[in-house]
Structures are given as structure tokens and as C-alpha cells.
Design a protein around this motif. Structure first.
Motif, PDB file in Angstrom:
ATOM      1  N   ASP A   1       3.891  55.102  -5.029  1.00 31.88           N
ATOM      2  CA  ASP A   1       5.085  55.618  -5.704  1.00 31.88           C
ATOM      3  C   ASP A   1       5.672  54.652  -6.732  1.00 31.88           C
ATOM      4  O   ASP A   1       6.900  54.579  -6.916  1.00 31.88           O
ATOM      5  N   LEU A   2       4.811  53.911  -7.425  1.00 26.56           N
ATOM      6  CA  LEU A   2       5.291  53.024  -8.476  1.00 26.56           C
ATOM      7  C   LEU A   2       5.507  53.816  -9.762  1.00 26.56           C
ATOM      8  O   LEU A   2       4.891  54.854  -9.986  1.00 26.56           O
ATOM      9  N   SER A   3       6.379  53.312 -10.618  1.00 25.98           N
ATOM     10  CA  SER A   3       6.591  53.937 -11.921  1.00 25.98           C
ATOM     11  C   SER A   3       5.433  53.552 -12.854  1.00 25.98           C
ATOM     12  O   SER A   3       4.617  52.685 -12.536  1.00 25.98           O
ATOM     13  N   VAL A   4       5.402  54.209 -14.021  1.00 26.74           N
ATOM     14  CA  VAL A   4       4.364  53.891 -14.997  1.00 26.74           C
ATOM     15  C   VAL A   4       4.433  52.417 -15.396  1.00 26.74           C
ATOM     16  O   VAL A   4       3.417  51.723 -15.463  1.00 26.74           O
ATOM     17  N   GLY A   5       5.649  51.931 -15.651  1.00 27.35           N
ATOM     18  CA  GLY A   5       5.811  50.540 -16.053  1.00 27.35           C
ATOM     19  C   GLY A   5       5.414  49.569 -14.961  1.00 27.35           C
ATOM     20  O   GLY A   5       4.777  48.550 -15.218  1.00 27.35           O
ATOM     21  N   GLN A   6       5.816  49.869 -13.710  1.00 26.76           N
ATOM     22  CA  GLN A   6       5.462  48.979 -12.598  1.00 26.76           C
ATOM     23  C   GLN A   6       3.955  48.930 -12.379  1.00 26.76           C
ATOM     24  O   GLN A   6       3.385  47.858 -12.175  1.00 26.76           O
TER      25      GLN A   6
END
Length: 458
Positions: free
Chosen positions: A298-303
Motif C-alpha cells: 500500500d505504498l504511494s507512487v512516490g514512496q
């Protein structure tokens, strides 16, 4: 010989690649290489979002395999055309194809159209790089050529460091379509910078003629890779067509690579095979790393894109380490050590995904660290495949072997990505976690890479 080459030979010692005589050309060529590299890295960051918006996860792996496969056709075609008539026309056509591919991807209504755009993008990008290398030989004196090639290397590294973050910011602020279309204007600016140098080049003398069969086999390989991914994603009778496409790819590879490469023959064939297996295993894992970090952690695109940035840094540092070791470590040992590190990283990544799927609350630091470790192995082994190839080549076959190494690099990754897409789709139909299937496949490739690397001694 161009006028720039003849005049630059006399003052090359005091004129650098950023001197007034070469500044615009250097900046333009650096930009073009950087744009090709940026698109390769940026797409890895945003492709999960693209596939989600276009309902195209079935074709996810093909979106990466398509430009790699068509890029081989572009490389071979541009090389033949440049040898025959000079690089000006191939370079201009390649820029048009690359830009048209970006425009198609950025305005696509469906995943199928995006794949078509990626084919055009790869065709143009592969041809563009080869044509630029030929331009270097005609525009820059020999004293300056090492410097311009060093700038090209930097143009590949910088997008790995900043591309993922920039792509994430652009996608978040304006949407993922601008990651594609935003580059088109920059390509036009680069063309304006290098146009004066292209106009100054003298008419190309009668060049050499490469057999058209080589371009034909490159086309066969590219079509086979695309057909494999498309047919293998379906069930039933389509599987028979997928097997036929796979056999067709191997038949083409047998014609494009040195004899014995497909069976890991000792010496040069094993070196070329090692390069192909390194690219196949690592880039297959890379294509899915942002996807799995978003979907399972569940990480964001940036992460998730941080993993790509870290790999760029570690790859560059590892390359420097092997370079400084020089002859203190043999080519065979360097390639074997690097492939082993890649194997450890990919196996660890597979284990991390397996535990996460099983319900364990693992930190995303583990899969990211495993992927970065694999990148360190790539940085150590990947450059040595080029050096080992040159060491086993002569004046009669150096160009042919260099071409074979590039073909193994691109088609190895493209073929692995196509097969991974088939495995992903089959696992979903069978109720198995698709990421486990993909990373199990990449583990098998990495094991084969270690075995073949041990056979690279002449």
C-alpha cells in the motif's frame, strides 16, 4: 569525414565538448539520450496507475516488453541505414517515431493503443541511440569522443536518480499522461540544438551493406515476443500459438547471437548469454517492483519510486567499485560474483512477497533492500560483460559481437517480461498470487545466470 571532424582534430586539445563549437550539439545529444532513459524509468513508476485507469493489468508486462522488442529492430535498422547512407535521416526518423509513440501513449483511450504507442516509442528510441553514436564519430574529433560518451553514461544515470521522483510529482499534479506527452516538446528543442551540426555534415560516401536477413530476424524476434505475450495471456487454443511464438523467438536468437549462446557455450557465447540473463532477471523484477509495493504494501507512487532511485545510486557505485578493482578480479569472477548477488537479491524479494502474501506484516524496507541488492549485483557484473566481449573479439568481429550483446540485452529482458506476463495471467486464473509466480520465474532466471556466468572463461 565531416568538416567538424577535420577541423576539430587540430584544436581538439583546447576545445572541449562544452566549447562554443560543440556546446549546442553536446547539450542536444545529452538531452535525447536522457529523454529515452527518463521514459524507460518514469514509465516503471507510473505504469501501475496507467494499467489501473485503463483496466489493462492483463497487458501490464507487455507494456514493458513491447519497447524492448521493437527497440532491437530500431537498433539493427538504424545501424544498417547509417552505414549505407549516413546517420542524418535515421536520426530524424527515429525522433519522429519516438515522439509519435509518446503522443500515442499520452492520449491513449485503452491499454491496447498504449501498447502500440510503446512499440513506436521503442522503435524510435532504439534507432535514436544507435544513430547518435554514429553522429559522434562524424562530428567530434577522436580526442573528444571519450568525453561525449561519458556524458551519455551520465544521461542514463541521472534519470535513474531523479526520474522516478519527477514522474511521481508530474503524475500527481497533472496526471500520468503528461509523463509521456511532456517530453515531446523537449525532443523538439533537442532537435533544434543539433540541427546545425547535422546540416554541416558532408554527404555520406558509399557505405557498407549489411545483409537484410539480419533486420528480418530482428523483426521475427520482436513479433514473436509480442505474440507470445498476447497469446499466452489467454487460455485454451491460444496457448498453442504462444508456444509457437516462443520457438520462433529462439530461432531468431540463434541467427542473431554467436553460435552456442543459447546453450551457454564456454567463452564468448557464455558472456553474451550472461548479459541476456542478467537483463532478463533484473528488469523483469524491476518492472513489477513498484506494482508489488503499491499492491501488497500500500505504498504511494512516490514512496514506491524511491526503490528505483536507490537502485540507480547503488548500480553506479557498484560499477565504480568493479572498475577500480580492474585486473585484480578476472572478468569471469566479476560476472559470477555479480550474478550471485543478483540471485540473492531476487530470492530475498521473492521470500518477502511470500511472507506478505501469507499475512505477515513485513516492513516494505525488506523488499526494497532486496531489489537494491540485486541492483548492486547488476552494477558489478553488467559492465564486465562488455569488457569481456571486447577482450574476446577481433577487428573482424568486434562490431558484430557488440551488436549481439545489445540484442541479448534487449531481447532477453523482452522475452522474460512476456513470459512473466503469461505467468501472471495463469496464476490469477489458478487462484495463485501472481506476484509469487513472477518472482519465482525471475529466481529461476537468476539461477541460470549464475550457472552460465561460471562458463565465461575463454
Amino acid at each position: 569525414m565531416s568538416s567538424a571532424t577535420s577541423s576539430g582534430a587540430t584544436n581538439g586539445r583546447r576545445d572541449g565538448i562544452l566549447s562554443p563549437a560543440y556546446l549546442a550539439t553536446t547539450v542536444g545529444m545529452f538531452g535525447l539520450i536522457g529523454f529515452v532513459a527518463f521514459e524507460a524509468m518514469a514509465v516503471t513508476t507510473v505504469m501501475p496507475s496507467v494499467a489501473r485507469d485503463l483496466d489493462g493489468f492483463r497487458l501490464y508486462a507487455l507494456s514493458f516488453a513491447a519497447p524492448l522488442a521493437s527497440g532491437v529492430v530500431g537498433m539493427v535498422g538504424a545501424g544498417m541505414w547509417s552505414d549505407r547512407a549516413g546517420p542524418r535521416a535515421p536520426l530524424l526518423i527515429s525522433m519522429v517515431l519516438f515522439s509519435l509513440g509518446l503522443l500515442t501513449c499520452g492520449t491513449t483511450p485503452s491499454m491496447e493503443v498504449l501498447i502500440a504507442g510503446r512499440v513506436l516509442q521503442g522503435l524510435g528510441g532504439g534507432a535514436l541511440v544507435v544513430a547518435l553514436y554514429v553522429v559522434v564519430g562524424l562530428v567530434y574529433p577522436s580526442l573528444l569522443q571519450p568525453a561525449i560518451f561519458a556524458s551519455f553514461a551520465a544521461a542514463w544515470v541521472l534519470p535513474a536518480l531523479f526520474g522516478p521522483g519527477l514522474a511521481a510529482v508530474v503524475a500527481s499534479a497533472f496526471g500520468w499522461r503528461w509523463v509521456f506527452t511532456g517530453t515531446i516538446l523537449l525532443v523538439l528543442v533537442a532537435l533544434m540544438l543539433i540541427a546545425p551540426a547535422l546540416r554541416r555534415m558532408k554527404p555520406h560516401p558509399q557505405g557498407t551493406t549489411t545483409p537484410l536477413s539480419r533486420l528480418g530476424w530482428a523483426c521475427v524476434a520482436a513479433v514473436g515476443v509480442l505474440a507470445l505475450a498476447l497469446l499466452g495471456a489467454d487460455s485454451g487454443l491460444a496457448w498453442g500459438g504462444a508456444v509457437g511464438a516462443l520457438l520462433l523467438v529462439f530461432l531468431a536468437l540463434a541467427r542473431l547471437l554467436p553460435a552456442g549462446t543459447l546453450i551457454g557455450g564456454r567463452g564468448l557465447p557464455a558472456v553474451v548469454a550472461t548479459r541476456g540473463l542478467l537483463s532478463a532477471g533484473f528488469f523483469c523484477a524491476e518492472a513489477h517492483i513498484v506494482f508489488v509495493l503499491q499492491d501488497r504494501w500500500d505504498l504511494s507512487v512516490g514512496q514506491a519510486g524511491v526503490a528505483l532511485t536507490l537502485v540507480g545510486l547503488v548500480w553506479a557505485l557498484s560499477s565504480q567499485v568493479q572498475s577500480r578493482l580492474g585486473t585484480r578480479i578476472t572478468h569471469e569472477r566479476a560476472m559470477h560474483a555479480g550474478t550471485t548477488v543478483v540471485l540473492v537479491g531476487i530470492v530475498t524479494l521473492f521470500v518477502a512477497v511470500a511472507f506478505q502474501v501469507a499475512g505477515s506484516e513485513l516492513s516494505p524496507v525488506l523488499p526494497i533492500a532486496a531489489y537494491v541488492l540485486a541492483g548492486a549485483g547488476m552494477g558489478f557484473a553488467y559492465p564486465r560483460t562488455s569488457v569481456a566481449m571486447l577482450a574476446e573479439s577481433t577487428d573482424r568481429d568486434r562490431g558484430l559481437n557488440s551488436s549481439a550483446l545489445s540484442v541479448a540485452d534487449s531481447l532477453g529482458a523482452a522475452l522474460a517480461l512476456s513470459v512473466a506476463g503469461v505467468a501472471f495471467a495463469a496464476a490469477e486464473r489458478g487462484g495463485i498470487d501472481p506476484f509469487l509466480a513472477v518472482y519465482a520465474f525471475t529466481c529461476a532466471i537468476a539461477v541460470l545466470g549464475v550457472l552460465i556466468a561460471s562458463r565465461t572463461r575463454p
